[in-house]
Scaffold this motif. Sequence first.
Motif, PDB file in Angstrom:
ATOM      1  N   ARG A  69       0.826  -1.221   0.000  1.00 60.35           N
ATOM      2  CA  ARG A  69       0.000   0.000   0.000  1.00 60.35           C
ATOM      3  C   ARG A  69       0.853   1.262   0.000  1.00 60.35           C
ATOM      4  O   ARG A  69       0.410   2.313  -0.426  1.00 60.35           O
ATOM      5  CB  ARG A  69      -1.019  -0.014   1.129  1.00 60.35           C
ATOM      6  CG  ARG A  69      -0.494   0.217   2.504  1.00 60.35           C
ATOM      7  CD  ARG A  69      -1.653   0.274   3.475  1.00 60.35           C
ATOM      8  NE  ARG A  69      -1.499  -0.775   4.468  1.00 60.35           N
ATOM      9  CZ  ARG A  69      -2.393  -1.065   5.395  1.00 60.35           C
ATOM     10  NH1 ARG A  69      -3.512  -0.408   5.451  1.00 60.35           N
ATOM     11  NH2 ARG A  69      -2.162  -2.000   6.275  1.00 60.35           N
ATOM     12  N   SER A  98      -7.086 -11.564   6.240  1.00 62.72           N
ATOM     13  CA  SER A  98      -6.355 -10.642   7.122  1.00 62.72           C
ATOM     14  C   SER A  98      -6.055  -9.309   6.433  1.00 62.72           C
ATOM     15  O   SER A  98      -5.770  -8.319   7.106  1.00 62.72           O
ATOM     16  CB  SER A  98      -5.051 -11.284   7.596  1.00 62.72           C
ATOM     17  OG  SER A  98      -4.209 -11.504   6.497  1.00 62.72           O
ATOM     18  N   SER A  99      -6.098  -9.283   5.105  1.00 62.44           N
ATOM     19  CA  SER A  99      -5.768  -8.031   4.414  1.00 62.44           C
ATOM     20  C   SER A  99      -7.011  -7.292   3.942  1.00 62.44           C
ATOM     21  O   SER A  99      -6.910  -6.326   3.176  1.00 62.44           O
ATOM     22  CB  SER A  99      -4.847  -8.300   3.217  1.00 62.44           C
ATOM     23  OG  SER A  99      -5.552  -8.922   2.158  1.00 62.44           O
ATOM     24  N   ARG A 100      -8.195  -7.702   4.402  1.00 63.53           N
ATOM     25  CA  ARG A 100      -9.421  -7.129   3.841  1.00 63.53           C
ATOM     26  C   ARG A 100      -9.485  -5.598   3.982  1.00 63.53           C
ATOM     27  O   ARG A 100      -9.855  -4.908   3.040  1.00 63.53           O
ATOM     28  CB  ARG A 100     -10.645  -7.793   4.471  1.00 63.53           C
ATOM     29  CG  ARG A 100     -11.811  -7.891   3.514  1.00 63.53           C
ATOM     30  CD  ARG A 100     -12.736  -9.051   3.830  1.00 63.53           C
ATOM     31  NE  ARG A 100     -12.147 -10.330   3.476  1.00 63.53           N
ATOM     32  CZ  ARG A 100     -12.628 -11.506   3.829  1.00 63.53           C
ATOM     33  NH1 ARG A 100     -13.713 -11.592   4.561  1.00 63.53           N
ATOM     34  NH2 ARG A 100     -12.047 -12.622   3.448  1.00 63.53           N
ATOM     35  N   SER A 101      -9.115  -5.079   5.139  1.00 62.84           N
ATOM     36  CA  SER A 101      -9.220  -3.617   5.295  1.00 62.84           C
ATOM     37  C   SER A 101      -8.179  -2.910   4.421  1.00 62.84           C
ATOM     38  O   SER A 101      -8.455  -1.866   3.834  1.00 62.84           O
ATOM     39  CB  SER A 101      -9.119  -3.201   6.762  1.00 62.84           C
ATOM     40  OG  SER A 101      -7.842  -3.503   7.256  1.00 62.84           O
ATOM     41  N   ALA A 102      -6.993  -3.500   4.309  1.00 64.25           N
ATOM     42  CA  ALA A 102      -5.976  -2.908   3.426  1.00 64.25           C
ATOM     43  C   ALA A 102      -6.446  -2.958   1.972  1.00 64.25           C
ATOM     44  O   ALA A 102      -6.270  -1.992   1.216  1.00 64.25           O
ATOM     45  CB  ALA A 102      -4.649  -3.648   3.569  1.00 64.25           C
ATOM     46  N   GLN A 103      -7.070  -4.055   1.587  1.00 59.88           N
ATOM     47  CA  GLN A 103      -7.587  -4.180   0.215  1.00 59.88           C
ATOM     48  C   GLN A 103      -8.598  -3.075  -0.086  1.00 59.88           C
ATOM     49  O   GLN A 103      -8.560  -2.453  -1.145  1.00 59.88           O
ATOM     50  CB  GLN A 103      -8.279  -5.524   0.020  1.00 59.88           C
ATOM     51  CG  GLN A 103      -7.371  -6.730  -0.013  1.00 59.88           C
ATOM     52  CD  GLN A 103      -8.183  -7.975  -0.349  1.00 59.88           C
ATOM     53  OE1 GLN A 103      -9.040  -7.961  -1.222  1.00 59.88           O
ATOM     54  NE2 GLN A 103      -7.925  -9.052   0.363  1.00 59.88           N
ATOM     55  N   LEU A 104      -9.509  -2.879   0.868  1.00 62.88           N
ATOM     56  CA  LEU A 104     -10.550  -1.866   0.674  1.00 62.88           C
ATOM     57  C   LEU A 104      -9.950  -0.472   0.572  1.00 62.88           C
ATOM     58  O   LEU A 104     -10.343   0.328  -0.275  1.00 62.88           O
ATOM     59  CB  LEU A 104     -11.554  -1.901   1.840  1.00 62.88           C
ATOM     60  CG  LEU A 104     -12.718  -2.853   1.669  1.00 62.88           C
ATOM     61  CD1 LEU A 104     -13.479  -2.992   2.985  1.00 62.88           C
ATOM     62  CD2 LEU A 104     -13.661  -2.352   0.556  1.00 62.88           C
ATOM     63  N   GLU A 105      -8.991  -0.205   1.447  1.00 66.45           N
ATOM     64  CA  GLU A 105      -8.343   1.102   1.446  1.00 66.45           C
ATOM     65  C   GLU A 105      -7.639   1.348   0.101  1.00 66.45           C
ATOM     66  O   GLU A 105      -7.785   2.413  -0.509  1.00 66.45           O
ATOM     67  CB  GLU A 105      -7.320   1.139   2.599  1.00 66.45           C
ATOM     68  CG  GLU A 105      -6.491   2.406   2.669  1.00 66.45           C
ATOM     69  CD  GLU A 105      -5.224   2.211   3.510  1.00 66.45           C
ATOM     70  OE1 GLU A 105      -5.275   1.444   4.498  1.00 66.45           O
ATOM     71  OE2 GLU A 105      -4.202   2.816   3.153  1.00 66.45           O
ATOM     72  N   GLN A 132     -18.866  -6.408  -2.799  1.00 66.03           N
ATOM     73  CA  GLN A 132     -17.993  -5.367  -2.253  1.00 66.03           C
ATOM     74  C   GLN A 132     -17.354  -4.550  -3.385  1.00 66.03           C
ATOM     75  O   GLN A 132     -17.244  -3.325  -3.296  1.00 66.03           O
ATOM     76  CB  GLN A 132     -16.886  -5.990  -1.389  1.00 66.03           C
ATOM     77  CG  GLN A 132     -17.405  -6.637  -0.101  1.00 66.03           C
ATOM     78  CD  GLN A 132     -17.733  -8.122  -0.289  1.00 66.03           C
ATOM     79  OE1 GLN A 132     -18.176  -8.554  -1.360  1.00 66.03           O
ATOM     80  NE2 GLN A 132     -17.534  -8.888   0.773  1.00 66.03           N
ATOM     81  N   GLU A 136     -17.962  -0.519  -4.016  1.00 70.68           N
ATOM     82  CA  GLU A 136     -16.889   0.481  -4.155  1.00 70.68           C
ATOM     83  C   GLU A 136     -17.009   1.221  -5.484  1.00 70.68           C
ATOM     84  O   GLU A 136     -16.829   2.434  -5.547  1.00 70.68           O
ATOM     85  CB  GLU A 136     -15.510  -0.176  -4.035  1.00 70.68           C
ATOM     86  CG  GLU A 136     -15.184  -0.686  -2.651  1.00 70.68           C
ATOM     87  CD  GLU A 136     -15.336   0.382  -1.570  1.00 70.68           C
ATOM     88  OE1 GLU A 136     -14.822   1.494  -1.756  1.00 70.68           O
ATOM     89  OE2 GLU A 136     -15.988   0.093  -0.548  1.00 70.68           O
TER      90      GLU A 136
END
Length: 255
Positions: A69, A98-105, A132, A136
């Motif tokens: 990121r 585990s990376s879901r929030s990073a993916q969304l960001e 999802q 987005e």
Amino acid sequence: MASMIDFHCHLDLYREPERVANEAQERGVAVLSVTTTPSAYGRTKMLAEGRPAIRTALGLHPELAAERRHELSHFEQIVPSVGFVGEIGLDGSPRFASSRSAQLEVFAHILRACTEVGGRILSIHSRSATMQVLDELGRAPNSGTPVLHWFSGSSRQARIAIDRGCWFSVGAPMLATSKGRDLLAMLPAERILTESDGPFTTTNGRQTTPVDIPRAVGLLAGLWGVTAAECEQQLRDNLRTLLAQHPDLPDERTL
Ligand code: MN
């Protein structure tokens, strides 16, 4: 214009990228050469030098969102100069929970960056995350034209994606399963492009490359009940329509 289209291929990830790129150019296969990180863009773009059938897309793959990121600033620097963005998106499979929030960001950030430059043509990964991804995209309606690569959602989700203006790039693996064929039968023919997703797919036990696109065309022609030549013509018309929706892309050459 090239005679065939591979709208999602990772040219830079083959062991011999130059050979694969040469074959595609010689055989008249237009390739959207997607990348998985902004730092891979520069050297991958060199594969398009002197090969007018190849376009390079700027990407940040969802599977790499957490560890890369910090490359979003690099993405922002490059995006004004590119017409195509991919591979981007979200992956909802348990492996990447585990990376879901990073993916969304990362995905939301990229869509904002695309909006700021007036919209781009987007090659999007949506495995186990169709809704999802559509949510987005709904928050970024001017980010460009989404092309969902290797769509694997439900028929209900396919209908929503169609209603939201999505396009679809499809390959032989999708056409080889009954679920994939059932989905394909629902999708508007005028919003379909072909893809290899090489080197992550195989044909006859070896890595699929852009020159294997005729196999996907043949399967698609069978599904549509048209000849391979008619199918190729439809796909070329589709690409022309897609590009015509974005007359101001910075990469002025047409595929
Ligand atoms: Mn891919």
